[in-house]
Structures are given as structure tokens and as C-alpha cells.
Design an enzyme around this catalytic site. Structure first.
Site, PDB file in Angstrom:
ATOM      1  N   MET A 121       0.492  -6.266  -2.131  1.00  0.00           N
ATOM      2  CA  MET A 121       1.577  -5.471  -1.534  1.00  0.00           C
ATOM      3  C   MET A 121       2.146  -6.204  -0.315  1.00  0.00           C
ATOM      4  O   MET A 121       2.768  -5.590   0.553  1.00  0.00           O
ATOM      5  CB  MET A 121       1.062  -4.086  -1.157  1.00  0.00           C
ATOM      6  CG  MET A 121       0.599  -3.303  -2.382  1.00  0.00           C
ATOM      7  SD  MET A 121       0.731  -1.529  -2.207  1.00  0.00           S
ATOM      8  CE  MET A 121      -0.366  -1.240  -0.856  1.00  0.00           C
ATOM      9  N   HIS A 152      -5.922 -12.393   0.864  1.00  0.00           N
ATOM     10  CA  HIS A 152      -5.074 -12.684  -0.297  1.00  0.00           C
ATOM     11  C   HIS A 152      -5.196 -14.164  -0.691  1.00  0.00           C
ATOM     12  O   HIS A 152      -5.277 -14.502  -1.866  1.00  0.00           O
ATOM     13  CB  HIS A 152      -3.599 -12.388   0.020  1.00  0.00           C
ATOM     14  CG  HIS A 152      -3.309 -10.960   0.365  1.00  0.00           C
ATOM     15  ND1 HIS A 152      -2.757 -10.572   1.559  1.00  0.00           N
ATOM     16  CD2 HIS A 152      -3.483  -9.809  -0.337  1.00  0.00           C
ATOM     17  CE1 HIS A 152      -2.587  -9.267   1.590  1.00  0.00           C
ATOM     18  NE2 HIS A 152      -3.029  -8.775   0.456  1.00  0.00           N
ATOM     19  N   ASP A 193     -11.490  -3.726  -1.800  1.00  0.00           N
ATOM     20  CA  ASP A 193     -11.058  -2.466  -2.421  1.00  0.00           C
ATOM     21  C   ASP A 193     -11.905  -2.259  -3.682  1.00  0.00           C
ATOM     22  O   ASP A 193     -11.422  -2.388  -4.803  1.00  0.00           O
ATOM     23  CB  ASP A 193      -9.574  -2.555  -2.768  1.00  0.00           C
ATOM     24  CG  ASP A 193      -8.745  -2.845  -1.527  1.00  0.00           C
ATOM     25  OD1 ASP A 193      -8.428  -1.920  -0.794  1.00  0.00           O
ATOM     26  OD2 ASP A 193      -8.452  -4.030  -1.266  1.00  0.00           O
TER      27      ASP A 193
HETATM   28  P1  AMP Z   1      -3.192  -5.434  -0.981  1.00  0.00           P
HETATM   29  O1  AMP Z   1      -2.047  -6.329  -0.678  1.00  0.00           O
HETATM   30  O2  AMP Z   1      -3.857  -4.862   0.224  1.00  0.00           O
HETATM   31  O3  AMP Z   1      -2.860  -4.411  -2.042  1.00  0.00           O
HETATM   32  O4  AMP Z   1      -4.309  -6.370  -1.630  1.00  0.00           O
HETATM   33  C1  AMP Z   1      -4.045  -7.205  -2.716  1.00  0.00           C
HETATM   34  C2  AMP Z   1      -5.352  -7.773  -3.215  1.00  0.00           C
HETATM   35  O5  AMP Z   1      -6.000  -8.490  -2.174  1.00  0.00           O
HETATM   36  C3  AMP Z   1      -6.337  -6.678  -3.671  1.00  0.00           C
HETATM   37  O6  AMP Z   1      -7.025  -7.123  -4.834  1.00  0.00           O
HETATM   38  C4  AMP Z   1      -7.267  -6.583  -2.493  1.00  0.00           C
HETATM   39  O7  AMP Z   1      -8.564  -6.121  -2.829  1.00  0.00           O
HETATM   40  C5  AMP Z   1      -7.322  -8.026  -2.021  1.00  0.00           C
HETATM   41  N1  AMP Z   1      -7.747  -8.082  -0.612  1.00  0.00           N
HETATM   42  C6  AMP Z   1      -7.218  -7.411   0.431  1.00  0.00           C
HETATM   43  N2  AMP Z   1      -7.906  -7.667   1.561  1.00  0.00           N
HETATM   44  C7  AMP Z   1      -8.898  -8.530   1.212  1.00  0.00           C
HETATM   45  C8  AMP Z   1      -9.959  -9.168   1.928  1.00  0.00           C
HETATM   46  N3  AMP Z   1     -10.140  -8.985   3.233  1.00  0.00           N
HETATM   47  N4  AMP Z   1     -10.797  -9.989   1.237  1.00  0.00           N
HETATM   48  C9  AMP Z   1     -10.622 -10.186  -0.092  1.00  0.00           C
HETATM   49  N5  AMP Z   1      -9.661  -9.614  -0.814  1.00  0.00           N
HETATM   50  C10 AMP Z   1      -8.798  -8.796  -0.182  1.00  0.00           C
END
Ligand code: AMP
Length: 271
Positions: A26, A33, A147
């Protein structure tokens, strides 16, 4: 790094490739990421990252409005990484063009942890992930353990339906051990200090948990302590089995899950 602004250009660009790694995000790109992107880059011939703030997974309008986005900055970071072949920046209608209401429903046994406190959230996540997977047709999807429940539900739902494998990736933390998250941009220095202290307490709780016969009671006490000491609202503090997410009575194969609010910002972690 090719930017794909609609489905026509996506279909044309991806047609030749059959070893595609997909990193759905997102935006608010951070090192968490980038770790998913690195893994995809290692395991797949081509890597595609999507940036789409999915309104359907926000159960709270204020949360959607305040969600941190900065496409320009994201593109800069992704380009610099040199690990991304395609960026997909869909509009709402590229993904949800058929106006039919999604039929996705969580079974009762999955209405736990965040699903219990964020009504409709995972239905929205599964809906968008279903649509994105249908459009992108990746061989592998990379998702973060940060997550954990999302990863668990998406894996369960999508691997059955599509020829794709969901690859779990470790949580990346900052030097204070706070799990990196786009939402951290909404926290000030004192909020971040509290989050760092909470991480320390959680690590301590996890270390000591095996000394206690009645883990649920121990966690109820610890939850109260955290709530009172840091003046935070806590949705849950639970030990659950990492294979099936059932409440766990032993530390083996289990993770400690928390969701809490600092300054109206909802943070989750598991360790
Ligand atoms: P988001 O943009 O927050 O929806 O996250 C996109 C992807 O990045 C999802 O699969 C999250 O689980 C992963 N993600 C977010 N934060 C982290 C983190 N600190 N370590 C590893 N993966 C992450």
C-alpha cells in the site's frame, strides 16, 4: 523499472514472463517492503511491486484518510533499489471493475485477533488479493510475517485457488526493534519510544511465558500492566499456534500477538 498505469499495459508487459514474483503493497515503502522485494529478486526472474491503498480493507474512514502515501518518494526508493522490474499503480476501477459485491466471508473460526476487532478488514484484504492475483498471475507472492494473520489467510485462500505460492518473509525492525510499518510515520518521537519499550516488554513476556502454567491468566495480567503503564488501548495480547492460529497453551510453535493503539494509531506485532 517499467511503470504500469493500467491493466492493458500490465497484460502486454507481463505476457512473456512465467517466473514472476509479486510484492503487493500500500506504499509508504520502507525496508520491510524492500526485504520482500530482495527475496523476490533472488527467487524469481522478474519482480513486480504493486502500490494500491485498498479502501475496502479500511474499517475506519479516518484511518484511510490518514494512511501515509507518497508515490513520488516510493518510486524513487524502488528505482534506487534496482531490484524491481515492474511497478503496477492501478486505479480503483482496474481492480474492482465488475461492480458485483464480493462474496468472501471469513468462517467463524477465523474471526480472531484483528478479524475480531476490524470488522470487514480481512474480507477487504482477501477481495483485493484475489483480484490482484487474477490480474498479475504471479508464480510467487511475497508477504511479511509482520502481518501474520493476513499472510495466514491469504496463503490459505489463494494457494488453493491459483497456481501461486505465498512466500513468508521475516519481520524487519528498526534499531529500537520496532517493526517497520508505514503507519510509524504517524508517530512522534515519544510515541516511538513507547513502542520500543512495549517491544522490550513483549520480548520479556515471551521469554518468561514458559514458567507459567496458566498462560491465559498470565497474559491477562501482563495486558493490564502494559495498558496502565503506557496508557495505551490494547485490542489483544494472545499466544497462538503459528500453524493454525488457535490459542496456545504452550510456547512451542507459538507466537505472541499484540494489537494496540498509541495516539489513535493502531500498531500490530508478533514475536
Ligand atoms: P503494507 O504496505 O503495509 O500493506 O505491506 C505490504 C507487505 O509488506 C505486506 O506483505 C506486509 O506484511 C509487508 N511488511 C510490512 N512491514 C513489514 C516489515 N516490517 N517486515 C517485513 N514485511 C513487512
Amino acid at each position: 523499472m517499467k511503470i504500469l498505469l493500467n491493466n492493458t499495459s500490465l497484460f502486454e508487459s507481463l505476457r512473456p514472463f512465467n517466473d514472476l514474483g509479486f510484492v503487493p503493497t500500500m506504499g509508504g515503502i520502507h525496508k520491510g517492503h524492500l526485504s520482500l522485494i530482495n527475496k523476490s529478486n533472488k527467487l524469481c526472474k522478474k519482480t513486480i511491486v504493486s502500490i494500491f491503498v485498498n479502501p475496502k480493507q479500511f474499517n475506519n474512514k479516518k484511518d484511510l484518510k490518514s494512511y501515509p502515501t507518497n508515490i513520488k518518494e516510493d518510486l524513487k526508493i524502488l528505482k534506487k533499489s534496482k531490484k524491481v522490474d515492474f511497478i503496477y499503480l492501478p486505479k480503483f476501477n482496474d481492480i474492482f471493475k465488475d461492480k458485483k459485491k464480493s462474496k468472501i466471508k471469513l468462517p467463524k473460526k477465523d474471526k480472531i485477533l484483528c478479524a475480531k476487532f476490524r470488522k470487514g478488514h480481512f474480507e477487504g484484504v482477501l477481495d483485493v488479493m484475489n483480484k490482484l492475483t487474477k490480474i498479475v498471475k504471479p508464480q510467487k507472492i511475497f508477504m511479511g510475517e509482520k502481518d501474520f494473520q493476513q499472510l495466514y489467510l491469504v496463503k490459505k485462500k489463494l494457494e488453493k485457488k491459483y497456481k501461486t505460492k505465498v512466500i513468508p518473509c521475516k519481520t524487519i525492525r528498526d534499531k529500537n526493534k520496532i517493526a517497520l510499518s508505514s503507519r510509524n510515520l504517524l508517530l512522534n518521537k515519544s510515541n516511538l519510544n513507547i513502542a520500543a519499550n512495549i517491544y522490550k516488554k513483549l520480548a520479556d513476556i515471551k521469554k518468561n511465558i514458559k514458567k507459567y502454567k496458566n498462560i491465559s491468566n498470565f497474559l491477562i495480567i501482563k495486558k493490564k500492566e502494559l495498558k496502565n503503564n503506557y496508557k495505551i488501548k490494547i485490542d489483544y495480547l494472545e499466544l497462538r499456534n503459528k500453524k493454525n492460529l488457535k490459542i496456545s497453551k504452550t510456547i512451542n510453535n507459538s507466537r505472541l500477538f499484540i494489537a494496540y493503539y498509541i495516539n489513535n494509531v493502531r500498531l500490530i506485532d508478533n514475536l
